[in-house]
Design a protein around this motif. Structure first.
Motif, PDB file in Angstrom:
ATOM      1  N   LEU A  53       2.714-101.285  56.384  1.00 25.57           N
ATOM      2  CA  LEU A  53       3.774-100.854  54.989  1.00 25.57           C
ATOM      3  C   LEU A  53       3.820 -99.198  55.943  1.00 25.57           C
ATOM      4  O   LEU A  53       5.096 -99.136  55.693  1.00 25.57           O
ATOM      5  CB  LEU A  53       2.182-100.738  53.759  1.00 25.57           C
ATOM      6  CG  LEU A  53       2.624-102.079  53.610  1.00 25.57           C
ATOM      7  CD1 LEU A  53       0.729-101.453  52.832  1.00 25.57           C
ATOM      8  CD2 LEU A  53       2.988-102.474  52.947  1.00 25.57           C
ATOM      9  N   LEU A  54       2.944 -98.754  56.528  1.00 26.88           N
ATOM     10  CA  LEU A  54       4.194 -97.337  57.102  1.00 26.88           C
ATOM     11  C   LEU A  54       4.859 -97.350  58.095  1.00 26.88           C
ATOM     12  O   LEU A  54       5.969 -96.329  57.576  1.00 26.88           O
ATOM     13  CB  LEU A  54       2.887 -96.771  57.122  1.00 26.88           C
ATOM     14  CG  LEU A  54       1.715 -95.946  56.407  1.00 26.88           C
ATOM     15  CD1 LEU A  54       0.547 -94.849  56.972  1.00 26.88           C
ATOM     16  CD2 LEU A  54       2.227 -94.970  55.349  1.00 26.88           C
ATOM     17  N   ALA A  55       4.985 -98.589  58.732  1.00 27.04           N
ATOM     18  CA  ALA A  55       5.862 -99.149  59.571  1.00 27.04           C
ATOM     19  C   ALA A  55       7.692 -99.490  59.287  1.00 27.04           C
ATOM     20  O   ALA A  55       8.278 -99.336  59.764  1.00 27.04           O
ATOM     21  CB  ALA A  55       5.439 -99.730  60.812  1.00 27.04           C
ATOM     22  N   ARG A  56       7.717 -99.694  57.835  1.00 29.56           N
ATOM     23  CA  ARG A  56       8.402-100.702  57.261  1.00 29.56           C
ATOM     24  C   ARG A  56       9.997 -99.449  57.087  1.00 29.56           C
ATOM     25  O   ARG A  56       9.631 -97.714  56.811  1.00 29.56           O
ATOM     26  CB  ARG A  56       8.765-100.327  55.949  1.00 29.56           C
ATOM     27  CG  ARG A  56       7.032-101.978  55.684  1.00 29.56           C
ATOM     28  CD  ARG A  56       7.448-101.990  54.013  1.00 29.56           C
ATOM     29  NE  ARG A  56       8.658-102.341  53.332  1.00 29.56           N
ATOM     30  CZ  ARG A  56       9.497-103.230  53.009  1.00 29.56           C
ATOM     31  NH1 ARG A  56       7.988-104.548  53.243  1.00 29.56           N
ATOM     32  NH2 ARG A  56      10.481-103.303  52.515  1.00 29.56           N
ATOM     33  N   PRO A  57      11.133 -99.809  57.913  1.00 25.29           N
ATOM     34  CA  PRO A  57      12.201 -98.580  57.494  1.00 25.29           C
ATOM     35  C   PRO A  57      12.224 -98.021  56.726  1.00 25.29           C
ATOM     36  O   PRO A  57      13.176 -96.759  56.162  1.00 25.29           O
ATOM     37  CB  PRO A  57      13.099 -99.621  58.350  1.00 25.29           C
ATOM     38  CG  PRO A  57      12.484-100.922  57.777  1.00 25.29           C
ATOM     39  CD  PRO A  57      11.133-101.051  57.971  1.00 25.29           C
ATOM     40  N   ASP A  58      11.906 -99.169  55.264  1.00 26.68           N
ATOM     41  CA  ASP A  58      12.415 -98.337  53.941  1.00 26.68           C
ATOM     42  C   ASP A  58      10.725 -97.657  53.665  1.00 26.68           C
ATOM     43  O   ASP A  58      11.291 -96.657  52.260  1.00 26.68           O
ATOM     44  CB  ASP A  58      12.490 -99.307  52.660  1.00 26.68           C
ATOM     45  CG  ASP A  58      11.234-100.484  52.876  1.00 26.68           C
ATOM     46  OD1 ASP A  58      10.785-100.279  53.774  1.00 26.68           O
ATOM     47  OD2 ASP A  58      11.571-101.314  51.574  1.00 26.68           O
ATOM     48  N   ARG A  59      10.284 -96.878  54.148  1.00 21.63           N
ATOM     49  CA  ARG A  59       8.941 -95.740  53.613  1.00 21.63           C
ATOM     50  C   ARG A  59      10.237 -94.650  53.921  1.00 21.63           C
ATOM     51  O   ARG A  59      10.254 -93.948  54.488  1.00 21.63           O
ATOM     52  CB  ARG A  59       8.053 -96.300  54.996  1.00 21.63           C
ATOM     53  CG  ARG A  59       6.774 -95.887  54.629  1.00 21.63           C
ATOM     54  CD  ARG A  59       6.487 -94.037  55.166  1.00 21.63           C
ATOM     55  NE  ARG A  59       6.468 -94.354  56.602  1.00 21.63           N
ATOM     56  CZ  ARG A  59       6.412 -92.728  58.095  1.00 21.63           C
ATOM     57  NH1 ARG A  59       6.074 -92.017  56.799  1.00 21.63           N
ATOM     58  NH2 ARG A  59       6.058 -93.269  58.575  1.00 21.63           N
ATOM     59  N   ALA A  60       9.726 -94.055  52.597  1.00 21.78           N
ATOM     60  CA  ALA A  60       9.518 -92.430  52.027  1.00 21.78           C
ATOM     61  C   ALA A  60       9.121 -91.885  51.885  1.00 21.78           C
ATOM     62  O   ALA A  60       8.007 -91.912  51.719  1.00 21.78           O
ATOM     63  CB  ALA A  60      11.236 -92.753  51.229  1.00 21.78           C
ATOM     64  N   GLU A  61       8.803 -90.953  51.669  1.00 22.73           N
ATOM     65  CA  GLU A  61       8.430 -89.325  50.832  1.00 22.73           C
ATOM     66  C   GLU A  61       8.880 -89.271  49.798  1.00 22.73           C
ATOM     67  O   GLU A  61       9.972 -88.846  49.428  1.00 22.73           O
ATOM     68  CB  GLU A  61       8.083 -88.272  51.713  1.00 22.73           C
ATOM     69  CG  GLU A  61       7.136 -87.070  51.203  1.00 22.73           C
ATOM     70  CD  GLU A  61       6.771 -85.844  52.505  1.00 22.73           C
ATOM     71  OE1 GLU A  61       7.096 -84.672  51.512  1.00 22.73           O
ATOM     72  OE2 GLU A  61       6.972 -85.840  52.944  1.00 22.73           O
ATOM     73  N   ILE A  62       8.246 -89.480  47.920  1.00 19.21           N
ATOM     74  CA  ILE A  62       8.675 -89.264  47.557  1.00 19.21           C
ATOM     75  C   ILE A  62       7.731 -87.901  46.783  1.00 19.21           C
ATOM     76  O   ILE A  62       6.843 -87.941  46.730  1.00 19.21           O
ATOM     77  CB  ILE A  62       8.302 -90.797  47.132  1.00 19.21           C
ATOM     78  CG1 ILE A  62       7.168 -90.634  46.701  1.00 19.21           C
ATOM     79  CG2 ILE A  62       9.665 -91.750  47.054  1.00 19.21           C
ATOM     80  CD1 ILE A  62       6.757 -92.687  45.081  1.00 19.21           C
ATOM     81  N   ALA A  63       8.318 -87.823  45.736  1.00 19.18           N
ATOM     82  CA  ALA A  63       8.008 -86.876  44.871  1.00 19.18           C
ATOM     83  C   ALA A  63       7.666 -87.056  43.723  1.00 19.18           C
ATOM     84  O   ALA A  63       8.787 -86.833  42.998  1.00 19.18           O
ATOM     85  CB  ALA A  63       8.573 -85.385  44.778  1.00 19.18           C
ATOM     86  N   ILE A  64       6.115 -86.944  42.982  1.00 18.31           N
ATOM     87  CA  ILE A  64       6.544 -87.498  41.106  1.00 18.31           C
ATOM     88  C   ILE A  64       6.307 -86.098  40.362  1.00 18.31           C
ATOM     89  O   ILE A  64       4.991 -85.781  41.150  1.00 18.31           O
ATOM     90  CB  ILE A  64       5.326 -88.487  41.330  1.00 18.31           C
ATOM     91  CG1 ILE A  64       5.570 -89.804  41.881  1.00 18.31           C
ATOM     92  CG2 ILE A  64       4.768 -89.478  39.382  1.00 18.31           C
ATOM     93  CD1 ILE A  64       6.253 -90.451  41.540  1.00 18.31           C
TER      94      ILE A  64
END
Length: 281
Positions: A45-56
């Motif tokens: 899952l971490l290797a997916r190209p759409d992985r991002a750092e998000i702020a909630i």
């Protein structure tokens, strides 16, 4: 069934990463569309190209701002078939919690709607323990951007998720939780059934209907409307600890922002209605 072209590329990568990562990335997420099961581990899952750092900004579980490594829920689910327009995404957790998230809400990618993300706890940056608990929200946690735009229930913030699966809508899956068809269209119990489905069904069953195991059945052998005075029940839903406490208390309170006064009255009307229709043992 999943679209084969997408999973052919993803599954070998998942297997390779699992072999390289070892025990530190052993957490698995099961995806189940009713005909096929696929397991993805943390590293995949971490290797997916759409992985991002998000702020909630207002995290429901941590009660404040949080940052996550996450993948868009809509993208993760894009290979699930959309054959049933009334399908529901069941997010099943390791502690018996089972959120019933409308598929349209889970798959929304419109900027004018709430956007769901699957947050992934990384081995390098473990999440803090949840308030009042001894565990974190990991390894997988469904979080939301702009939740108010789609009326996202607080119960759709499912943490410690182990499986995401397609199921029939709760009313179709469990007809014993449905109000009498003869009720007028504007009867409060009809509104209450929707509130119950969005908020209560994640933890409780009613007449045996449901897949969660966190809390007691709310109609068998008795309904809360039969052993709580009306005002005590309203207060209990708003703030359980103000009515009674015990060491392993898990039920949170629901503010007027989460359940409006009208919705609260509808929920109580629904519980009263179901108590009057309780099936014989």
């Amino acid at each position: 069934m999943f679209a084969n072209h997408a999973w052919r590329g993803l599954l070998p990568a998942a297997c390779l990463l699992l072999g390289l990562a070892g025990a530190a990335t052993a957490a698995n997420l099961t995806l189940d569309d009713g005909t096929r099961r696929v397991e993805l581990d943390t590293a995949a899952l971490l290797a997916r190209p759409d992985r991002a750092e998000i702020a909630i900004e207002r995290d429901n579980a941590y009660r404040g701002p949080m940052r996550y490594q996450a993948v868009p829920l809509a993208a993760l689910l894009q290979d699930f078939p959309a054959t049933d327009p009334e399908a529901t995404l069941e997010a099943a957790a390791t502690d018996g919690f089972a959120a019933q998230i409308p598929l349209a809400t889970a798959r929304a990618a419109d900027p004018a709607a709430a956007r769901g993300w699957l947050a992934i706890e990384t081995p390098e940056a473990a999440w803090p323990t949840l308030p009042g608990k001894t565990v974190s929200a990991g390894p997988f946690y469904i979080v939301w951007e702009r939740p108010a735009l789609s009326g996202v229930s607080p119960e759709y913030w499912a943490y410690q998720v182990a499986a995401l699966r397609y199921v029939a809508s709760p009313a179709r899956r469990w007809p014993q939780m449905v109000v009498d068809a003869a009720l007028p269209a504007d009867h409060p119990a009809r509104l209450g059934q929707g509130v119950y489905t969005a908020v209560c069904l994640s933890c409780h069953r009613i007449n045996g209907a449901g897949s969660a195991d966190m809390g007691p059945d709310l109609n068998r052998p008795m309904s809360p409307v039969e052993y709580f005075q009306p005002q005590a029940l309203r207060r209990y839903i708003r703030d359980p600890a103000s009515v009674r406490t015990w060491p392993d208390q898990k039920m949170p309170g629901f503010s007027a922002e989460q359940i409006s006064a009208t919705q609260l009255e509808g929920l109580i009307a629904y519980l009263e209605h179901m108590a009057a229709r309780r099936p014989a043992p």
